[in-house]
Write a protein that holds these residues in place. Structure first.
Motif, short mmCIF file in Angstrom:
data_model
loop_
_atom_site.label_atom_id
_atom_site.label_comp_id
_atom_site.label_asym_id
_atom_site.label_seq_id
_atom_site.Cartn_x
_atom_site.Cartn_y
_atom_site.Cartn_z
N UNK A 12 0.86 -1.18 0.00
CA UNK A 12 0.00 0.00 0.00
C UNK A 12 0.90 1.24 0.00
N UNK A 13 0.65 2.21 0.87
CA UNK A 13 1.49 3.41 0.93
C UNK A 13 2.38 3.40 2.17
N UNK A 14 2.43 2.26 2.84
CA UNK A 14 3.34 2.14 3.97
C UNK A 14 2.78 2.54 5.31
N UNK A 15 1.47 2.43 5.48
CA UNK A 15 0.86 2.79 6.76
C UNK A 15 1.34 1.89 7.88
N UNK A 16 1.46 0.60 7.60
CA UNK A 16 1.91 -0.35 8.63
C UNK A 16 3.34 -0.06 9.07
N UNK A 17 4.14 0.55 8.19
CA UNK A 17 5.55 0.75 8.45
C UNK A 17 5.88 2.06 9.16
N UNK A 18 4.88 2.85 9.52
CA UNK A 18 5.11 4.21 10.00
C UNK A 18 6.04 4.30 11.20
N UNK A 19 6.05 3.28 12.06
CA UNK A 19 6.89 3.34 13.27
C UNK A 19 8.03 2.32 13.24
N UNK A 20 8.26 1.67 12.10
CA UNK A 20 9.28 0.63 12.03
C UNK A 20 10.68 1.16 12.34
N UNK A 21 11.03 2.29 11.76
CA UNK A 21 12.37 2.85 11.97
C UNK A 21 12.60 3.15 13.45
N UNK A 22 11.55 3.65 14.10
CA UNK A 22 11.62 3.95 15.53
C UNK A 22 11.95 2.70 16.34
N UNK A 23 11.53 1.53 15.84
CA UNK A 23 11.77 0.26 16.52
C UNK A 23 13.06 -0.42 16.04
N UNK A 235 -3.38 22.19 11.21
CA UNK A 235 -2.69 21.38 10.21
C UNK A 235 -3.25 21.72 8.83
N UNK A 236 -2.39 21.61 7.83
CA UNK A 236 -2.86 21.82 6.45
C UNK A 236 -3.84 20.74 6.03
N UNK A 237 -3.91 19.63 6.81
CA UNK A 237 -4.81 18.53 6.50
C UNK A 237 -6.13 18.63 7.24
N UNK A 238 -6.28 19.66 8.08
CA UNK A 238 -7.56 19.85 8.78
C UNK A 238 -8.34 20.97 8.08
N UNK A 239 -8.83 20.63 6.90
CA UNK A 239 -9.58 21.59 6.10
C UNK A 239 -10.97 21.03 5.80
N UNK A 240 -11.93 21.88 5.42
CA UNK A 240 -13.32 21.42 5.25
C UNK A 240 -13.50 20.46 4.08
N UNK A 241 -14.06 19.28 4.32
CA UNK A 241 -14.44 18.38 3.22
C UNK A 241 -15.57 18.99 2.41
N UNK A 242 -15.72 18.55 1.17
CA UNK A 242 -16.74 19.09 0.27
C UNK A 242 -17.92 18.12 0.14
N UNK A 243 -19.14 18.66 0.30
CA UNK A 243 -20.35 17.84 0.20
C UNK A 243 -21.47 18.65 -0.47
N UNK A 334 -8.40 11.66 10.25
CA UNK A 334 -8.14 10.28 9.85
C UNK A 334 -6.75 9.83 10.29
N UNK A 335 -5.77 10.73 10.20
CA UNK A 335 -4.43 10.40 10.68
C UNK A 335 -4.47 10.03 12.15
N UNK A 336 -5.26 10.76 12.92
CA UNK A 336 -5.36 10.52 14.36
C UNK A 336 -6.02 9.18 14.64
N UNK A 337 -7.17 8.91 14.02
CA UNK A 337 -7.89 7.67 14.35
C UNK A 337 -7.22 6.45 13.72
N UNK A 338 -6.30 6.67 12.78
CA UNK A 338 -5.53 5.56 12.22
C UNK A 338 -4.19 5.44 12.95
N UNK A 339 -3.94 6.33 13.88
CA UNK A 339 -2.74 6.36 14.73
C UNK A 339 -1.46 6.55 13.93
N UNK A 340 -1.57 7.23 12.80
CA UNK A 340 -0.39 7.60 12.03
C UNK A 340 0.29 8.79 12.70
N UNK A 341 1.61 8.95 12.51
CA UNK A 341 2.27 10.16 13.03
C UNK A 341 1.63 11.40 12.42
N UNK A 342 1.41 12.42 13.22
CA UNK A 342 0.74 13.62 12.71
C UNK A 342 1.62 14.41 11.75
#
Length: 379
Positions: A12-23, A235-243, A334-342
């Motif tokens: 995928x895009x490496x979501x599972x690997x986000x903390x691998x280097x830290x470990x 964050x630049x990622x906390x912007x209004x979704x379009x509906x 989504x980053x928060x609830x997926x526990x990705x680094x912010x």
């Protein structure tokens, strides 16, 4: 044992690997068939050799095996596509995607890594695939192929919410240790659940951007611009979704945790007023007092499965009871609830729909971190 060298299949895009280097786990090689996902992965993990290609192609798979052996890979993680088994998919009886596990097993048998993590949806446990002339369950197939060389964890079902992830997301994960090694790899002790309120409750409220245009948006939401700027300060990622306005209006009349399909007046309906046929979790707001429901790949659409912000009760100038944030979660949420680094370095070229789909298909990063930490603690 020192640093682990890894290979990631169906990356995928490496979501599972986000903390691998830290470990202290170095993913040396990754494989992904989709060009955009492979490009995204490479932009995020610049030191990993991303092999963009089809693992069912013998040449691609053989090159992965050769490189993994050369780079002394001792850890393999594989997260095959789950759409063939997922509750949100069509679940065809013998979906070809369900057979992709066989190619991961082929790589494992040839590379012989010390540790293996195989992840998929819970439905994997009751899904059958073709095995020669037989039709057998996927777990039975995995154990037949690898049981002589590897020990398996006892329990394979795990909930992300039990490991510091503010999302329910149940997964089936096989943890394998090669039998010549003394380690026992099981899931770690459970942690306290984190509610959606604890996770995102302090973020600025946002009004949705309406498809009908900015002028119409400002007419319906006079504070839209102020809120938008407050969100971007976080964050630049906390912007209004379009509906569309019609869907937004339905959700403005929908209480926290409820679905708009049960509204008496403002329910999902066609132009002629006929109610839209929908699942009870469509057009549903999330709840504040529990972890987020499982994020799906279609998380940017109000009509999808339980993906609308919980909202807060307020009264308009007419004294009507309405609910704020009539929108899906932002990418930042989504980053928060997926526990990705912010500060996860999402490439600027990636489109919103692409990012949302990739996150919806990924396994929560902290869940993998906690599982890997349990192994690292021993070795």
């Amino acid at each position: 044992m020192g640093k682990l060298n890894g290979i990631s299949l169906f990356a995928n895009v490496g979501i599972a690997e986000a903390y691998m280097e830290e470990l202290d786990i170095e993913i040396k090689i990754a494989n992904e068939i989709d060009e955009d996902r492979a490009r995204f992965y490479q932009d995020v993990y610049k030191d990993t050799h991303m092999v963009c290609g089809d693992i069912t192609d013998d040449n691609v798979r053989n090159s992965l095996v050769k490189e993994a052996i050369e780079k002394k890979v001792d850890f393999l993680i594989a997260t095959p596509p789950c759409q063939g088994m997922s509750e949100a998919g069509l679940r065809l009886k013998y979906d070809s995607r369900n057979q992709l596990i066989t190619y991961a097993i082929d790589v494992i048998k040839k590379v012989k890594p010390k540790f293996v993590l195989l992840e998929n949806v819970p439905k994997q446990l009751t899904t059958r695939i073709k095995y020669g002339e037989e039709i057998i369950l996927i777990p039975e197939y995995i154990k037949r192929e690898l049981g002589d060389s590897y020990r398996f964890n006892k329990n394979t079902l795990v909930m992300a919410k039990d490991y510091g992830v503010p999302q329910l997301r149940e997964r089936s994960i096989f943890l394998l240790v090669r039998k010549d090694l003394p380690y026992i790899w099981e899931f770690p002790e459970k942690q306290r659940e984190i509610t959606l309120y604890e996770a995102i409750g302090d973020l600025p409220s946002l009004d949705p951007k309406l498809r009908e245009g900015l002028e119409f948006t400002l007419k319906k939401f006079p504070d839209y611009e102020r809120k938008r700027k407050e969100g971007l300060e976080v964050s630049k990622w906390h912007y209004p979704p379009t509906h569309s306005w019609k869907q937004v209006e339905w959700m403005m009349h929908t209480p926290t945790g409820k679905s708009a399909i049960y509204n008496e007046v403002f329910y999902p309906q066609k132009v002629d007023g006929t109610p839209v046929k929908a699942h009870h979790n469509h057009y549903r707001r999330l709840k504040w007092d529990m972890p987020c429901r499982t994020i799906t790949q279609n998380n940017g659409v109000i009509s999808s499965l339980a993906c609308v912000h919980p909202g807060r009760l307020y009264q308009n100038e007419l004294g009507e009871d309405l609910y704020s944030d009539a929108r899906v979660l932002t990418i930042y949420e989504l980053l928060i609830v997926t526990s990705l680094p912010l500060d996860w370095p999402i490439p600027d070229w990636a489109r919103e729909t692409f990012i949302r789909k990739a996150i919806g298909e990924g396994i929560p990063s902290k869940l993998i971190k906690e599982i890997m930490t349990e192994l690292i603690r021993q070795i």
